[in-house]
Design an enzyme around this catalytic site. Structure first.
Site, PDB file in Angstrom:
ATOM      1  N   ARG A 166       0.744  -1.047  -0.002  1.00  6.43           N
ATOM      2  CA  ARG A 166      -0.050  -0.096   0.068  1.00  6.43           C
ATOM      3  C   ARG A 166       0.835   1.200  -0.098  1.00  6.43           C
ATOM      4  O   ARG A 166       0.483   2.348   0.737  1.00  6.43           O
ATOM      5  CB  ARG A 166      -1.048   0.045   1.335  1.00  6.43           C
ATOM      6  CG  ARG A 166      -2.275  -1.360   1.436  1.00  6.43           C
ATOM      7  CD  ARG A 166      -2.871  -1.107  -0.035  1.00  6.43           C
ATOM      8  NE  ARG A 166      -3.918  -2.098   0.463  1.00  6.43           N
ATOM      9  CZ  ARG A 166      -3.921  -3.441  -0.233  1.00  6.43           C
ATOM     10  NH1 ARG A 166      -2.624  -3.902  -0.608  1.00  6.43           N
ATOM     11  NH2 ARG A 166      -4.833  -4.390   0.097  1.00  6.43           N
TER      12      ARG A 166
ATOM     13  N   GLU B 244      -4.707   3.913   5.568  1.00  8.12           N
ATOM     14  CA  GLU B 244      -4.369   3.455   4.215  1.00  8.12           C
ATOM     15  C   GLU B 244      -5.329   4.729   3.413  1.00  8.12           C
ATOM     16  O   GLU B 244      -4.642   5.135   2.441  1.00  8.12           O
ATOM     17  CB  GLU B 244      -5.068   2.181   3.833  1.00  8.12           C
ATOM     18  CG  GLU B 244      -5.029   1.945   2.393  1.00  8.12           C
ATOM     19  CD  GLU B 244      -5.802   0.599   1.999  1.00  8.12           C
ATOM     20  OE1 GLU B 244      -5.726  -0.515   2.970  1.00  8.12           O
ATOM     21  OE2 GLU B 244      -6.414   0.436   1.108  1.00  8.12           O
TER      22      GLU B 244
ATOM     23  N   SER C 161     -10.822  -0.312   3.022  1.00 10.58           N
ATOM     24  CA  SER C 161     -10.169  -0.559   4.297  1.00 10.58           C
ATOM     25  C   SER C 161      -9.554   0.951   4.627  1.00 10.58           C
ATOM     26  O   SER C 161      -8.826   1.526   3.910  1.00 10.58           O
ATOM     27  CB  SER C 161      -9.123  -1.382   4.300  1.00 10.58           C
ATOM     28  OG  SER C 161      -9.298  -2.905   4.000  1.00 10.58           O
TER      29      SER C 161
END
Ligand SMILES: Cc1cc2nc3c(=O)[nH]c(=O)nc-3n(C[C@H](O)[C@H](O)[C@H](O)COP(=O)(O)OP(=O)(O)OC[C@H]3O[C@@H](n4cnc5c(N)ncnc54)[C@H](O)[C@@H]3O)c2cc1C
Length: 342
Positions: free
Chosen positions: A166, A336, A240
């Site tokens: 990520r 994130e 998420s």
């Protein structure tokens, strides 16, 4: 399409959390020439800038007092091959889920594990999108960027993009100084299914696919995602909200002794990825509602807008989750989602 620059634009249709922030200025760039024109516009020159795709990984914590540029550059063009892969150039503004489906249906496998991830192609390298055992890094050849400093485009080979979990070199860019205008994918000529991810393997087996095709994997991933994740058109969210934290071997062993049921995955180099959803669940924060926001019933990592919430309310809940996890486990959850105006 002529370039239009608007003032005082409501960003609600441009973010999947559906929060009602405003941009002082807003423009959709359909070409590199549009980017250049925006850059040279005397009214906009000294404003803060934010580049946006489909807004499925951002949270507007407040209004954006600058220029929002939606990088809506189109195009899907096959562009040759190497010994191992066929190359396909994709404009930043192409829909990622539509692209994956198009490639799978036209017999060009390779991206099926990344089916149904919302957003546009230009944002895919930003956090090196990943799901069900595959990351973009494995299918990316290069990224084409426009740089404000020179006013020129440059091709960056994947090796220069510092793609990680990520993460990428682009996550540290500020103020629209480097805008992704397109990506080149490398789709394997000798395709092999990627089925190592346990949840996907179980789904394929339940569907009776012992030798899955790319289309089988595509359907299985779509089925899993539809069951597990809320549709932003129905319930505002950005997938998420937090990354899965990564810890060293010793710290992992200590935690496992205290919490034997902890969900974790070994990584190369002796480190471990800990399931952030598990951490949040243990704090009894799955499926909770606080005012107009909450965490999703089927996936604790997903923060949701239960209706007309502001970005500040979502952020407050995120801080609460972080605080609870920190107190219980001594682990800091890193967002994130890109928070604008925190
Ligand atoms: C329901 C749901 C499920 C999700 N599942 C996953 C998943 O499984 N795996 C995963 O990795 N992600 C997932 N995500 C997150 C999201 O889909 C990805 O991060 C996606 O790549 C974001 O694309 P976007 O166009 O919406 O980007 P945006 O949200 O518009 O932008 C994200 C960031 O990229 C920057 N950016 C966007 N476009 C450009 C550009 N052209 N040039 C420079 N900077 C740019 C923005 O400034 C921002 O910082 C999910 C999101 C949702 C809502």
């Amino acid at each position: 399409m002529p370039l239009t620059v608007q003032q005082g634009v409501c960003l609600k249709p441009f973010n999947t959390f559906g929060v009602d922030a405003r941009a002082a200025w807003f423009a959709q760039a359909h070409s590199v020439a549009d980017l250049q024109q925006l850059h040279e516009d005397a009214r906009l020159r000294h404003l803060p800038r934010l580049v946006l795709g489909a807004g499925s990984n951002v949270l507007f914590a407040r209004d954006f007092d600058g220029l929002v540029i939606q990088a809506a550059i189109p195009g899907i063009v096959p562009c040759g091959q190497t010994d191992e892969a066929q190359l396909v150039q994709v404009g930043a503004g192409e829909s990622w889920p539509a692209l994956v489906e198009h490639l799978v249906r036209t017999g060009r496998p390779g991206l099926e594990n990344l089916a149904l991830i919302p957003g546009w192609a230009g944002a895919a390298p930003i956090q090196n999108i990943g799901a069900y055992g595959l990351e973009l890094a494995e299918r990316l050849h290069s990224v084409r960027v426009w740089e404000a400093a020179s006013g020129l485009c440059r091709e960056m080979p994947v090796e220069q993009c510092a793609l990680g979990y990520r993460d990428s070199i682009f996550r540290r860019d500020r103020n629209g100084e480097r805008i992704i205008v397109g990506i080149t994918l490398r789709l394997p000529l000798r395709w092999e299914p990627v089925t190592g991810y346990a949840e996907l393997a179980r789904e394929l087996s339940a569907r009776g696919c012992s030798h899955p095709s790319s289309a089988d994997i595509f359907e299985a991933v779509c089925g899993l995602r539809r069951r597990k994740l809320p549709d932003p058109a129905v319930l505002g969210n950005a997938g998420s909200f937090f990354k899965n934290p990564i810890v060293e071997r010793l710290r992992h062993a200590e935690l496992l002794e205290r919490f034997p049921s902890m969900v974790s995955y070994p990584l190369a180099g002796g480190r471990y990825k800990i399931g952030a959803a598990w951490l949040i669940e243990v704090c009894r924060l799955r499926g909770v509602t606080r005012g107009r926001v909450g965490t999703y019933e089927n996936q604790a990592l997903v923060l949701v807008n239960r209706g007309a919430a502001s970005g500040a309310e979502v952020l407050e809940l995120a801080h609460h989750v972080q605080q609870q996890v920190q107190e219980r486990f001594g682990i800091c959850l890193e967002p994130e989602v890109q928070i604008v105006g925190a």
